[in-house]
Design an enzyme around this catalytic site. Sequence first.
Site, short mmCIF file in Angstrom:
data_model
loop_
_atom_site.label_atom_id
_atom_site.label_comp_id
_atom_site.label_asym_id
_atom_site.label_seq_id
_atom_site.Cartn_x
_atom_site.Cartn_y
_atom_site.Cartn_z
N LYS A 1 -12.23 -9.51 -3.60
CA LYS A 1 -10.77 -9.36 -3.63
C LYS A 1 -10.23 -9.99 -4.93
CE LYS A 1 -10.37 -6.99 0.04
NZ LYS A 1 -9.95 -5.58 -0.06
N GLY B 1 -5.72 -3.76 -7.78
CA GLY B 1 -6.90 -2.97 -7.43
C GLY B 1 -6.52 -1.60 -6.88
N ARG C 1 1.53 4.28 -3.06
CA ARG C 1 1.25 5.69 -2.77
C ARG C 1 2.50 6.54 -2.95
NH1 ARG C 1 -2.45 2.51 -0.53
NH2 ARG C 1 -4.49 3.31 0.15
N SER D 1 0.84 -1.21 0.00
CA SER D 1 0.00 0.00 0.00
C SER D 1 0.87 1.26 0.00
CB SER D 1 -0.89 0.03 1.25
OG SER D 1 -1.81 -1.01 1.21
N ASP E 1 -6.77 -8.50 4.44
CA ASP E 1 -5.91 -9.28 3.52
C ASP E 1 -5.33 -10.52 4.20
OD1 ASP E 1 -6.39 -7.41 1.56
OD2 ASP E 1 -4.53 -6.30 1.88
C1 S3P Z 1 -5.51 -1.45 -0.09
C2 S3P Z 1 -6.75 -1.49 0.49
C3 S3P Z 1 -7.50 -2.72 0.73
C4 S3P Z 1 -6.61 -3.96 0.65
C5 S3P Z 1 -5.70 -3.91 -0.53
C6 S3P Z 1 -4.80 -2.68 -0.48
C7 S3P Z 1 -4.86 -0.15 -0.30
O1 S3P Z 1 -8.52 -2.84 -0.24
O2 S3P Z 1 -7.40 -5.12 0.61
O3 S3P Z 1 -4.86 -5.07 -0.58
O4 S3P Z 1 -3.64 -0.12 -0.61
O5 S3P Z 1 -5.53 0.88 -0.16
P1 S3P Z 1 -9.97 -2.11 -0.06
O6 S3P Z 1 -9.77 -0.66 -0.10
O7 S3P Z 1 -10.77 -2.60 -1.23
O8 S3P Z 1 -10.51 -2.59 1.25
#
Ligand code: S3P
Length: 427
Positions: free
Chosen positions: A340, A92, A25, A21, A313
């Site tokens: 997911k 995602g 960013r 994450s 996760d």
């Molecule tokens: C993430 C948020 C989560 C997580 C994903 C990474 C992120 O998803 O499951 O692996 O980096 O913001 P969601 O925002 O769909 O809950």
Amino acid sequence: MLRIAKANKLSGQVKVPGDKSISHRAVMFGALAEGQTTIEGFLPGADCLSTISCFRKLGISITQAGDRVTVEGKGWFGLQEPEEILDVGNSGTTIRLMAGILATQPFHAVVEGDESIAKRPMRRVVGPLRQMGAKIDGRKQGEFTPLSIRGGDLNGIAYQSPVASAQVKSAILLAGLQAKGVTSVTEPLLSRDHTERMLRAFGVDVRQDGLTVSVEGGQKLTGRHIVVPGDISSAAFLIAAVMMVPGSSLLIENVGMNPSRTGIIDVVRAMGGTIECRNERIVNEEPVADLYVVHSELTATVVEGDLIPRLIDEIPVIAVMATQASGKTIIRDAEELKVKETDRIVTVVSELSKFGAKVTPTDDGMIIEGKTELHGAEIDSMGDHRIGMAMAVAGLAASGTTSIGNASAIDVSFPGFAGLLANIAVE
Ligand code: S3P
């Protein structure tokens, strides 16, 4: 194909790769900032490499060598209309956060990803971004990729999010940074707050009031140095492995300990597992510690409510661990598992059952009965990195050998996983 043999014990001192994450960013915010951003500890996994590739197509110069990245930010409106489709691969986080950024840009872009991304819901970001004024379309009225985005001229909104999702929250806040007035997002439960912390590090004023976060439009980001801690979601597989294999102990160094991510530690402790946090410190705006983990006899627990976003996760590997806990572990309030990288209620149940585990799906989670002796199995990751790794951990405690098909998916978040396991496992 990854082959896992039953381990006699696990021991050693390891580091896990950078937080996924935070790595995403750092690249995105670096691209939007004025001046250079340097990143160390970057996760060179497939997902974060997709983010780099997309921002290069948006005209940003980025160099990457292993965990070192340099991003030459050109300011928020330094991005250029891409000549090619932006391909997010399996990520995602890339598609949803980038949708928020593209919603502010006065050009057209098309974004798509792999087969898994094509099935994941996008209206959760497309809806609010449209409300702000962005023109976005996609299959099924914007629910599915490819997404076509033409942004610009946004107005701030006060958005009540129906889901606790950092991706949704981040997309709206990023769009809000170039919208008229104030943009706020209120969540039902607190999701991970890496966006808020890192935006502040880049010089942005982000306000937090309970479950509501807000930003004022028209703010600038300034390039800086970012140190990414190890990913607790990757450490989770090693923590679970120690709990699965009697006689094991492991020191995992440099793990990110953001409270919105540490649900796994709370659960392992609630089950009776020993995890000692050593050398606790703050690196950039994120708490970090070394974790000393010792094998323990586990008892079942209930995982529910506001704990869920703090370990979403980690649920596949928690289910694996629960097979070795005495009693019935109940996981509920976790409908988000269905959207997911795979439907993780379905994939955890189908793959874990192959080991002889007693696991029953429910509408919003699953129930695992332990303690069960596991036997080696032929597993398919289903293209889901966390399913591949969770089942590899089960394989360490199962008799005989286990094979994980489609194991290359693991590179999405944990390159070097198999080698690391081989280094700590004593057969
Ligand atoms: C993430 C948020 C989560 C997580 C994903 C990474 C992120 O998803 O499951 O692996 O980096 O913001 P969601 O925002 O769909 O809950």
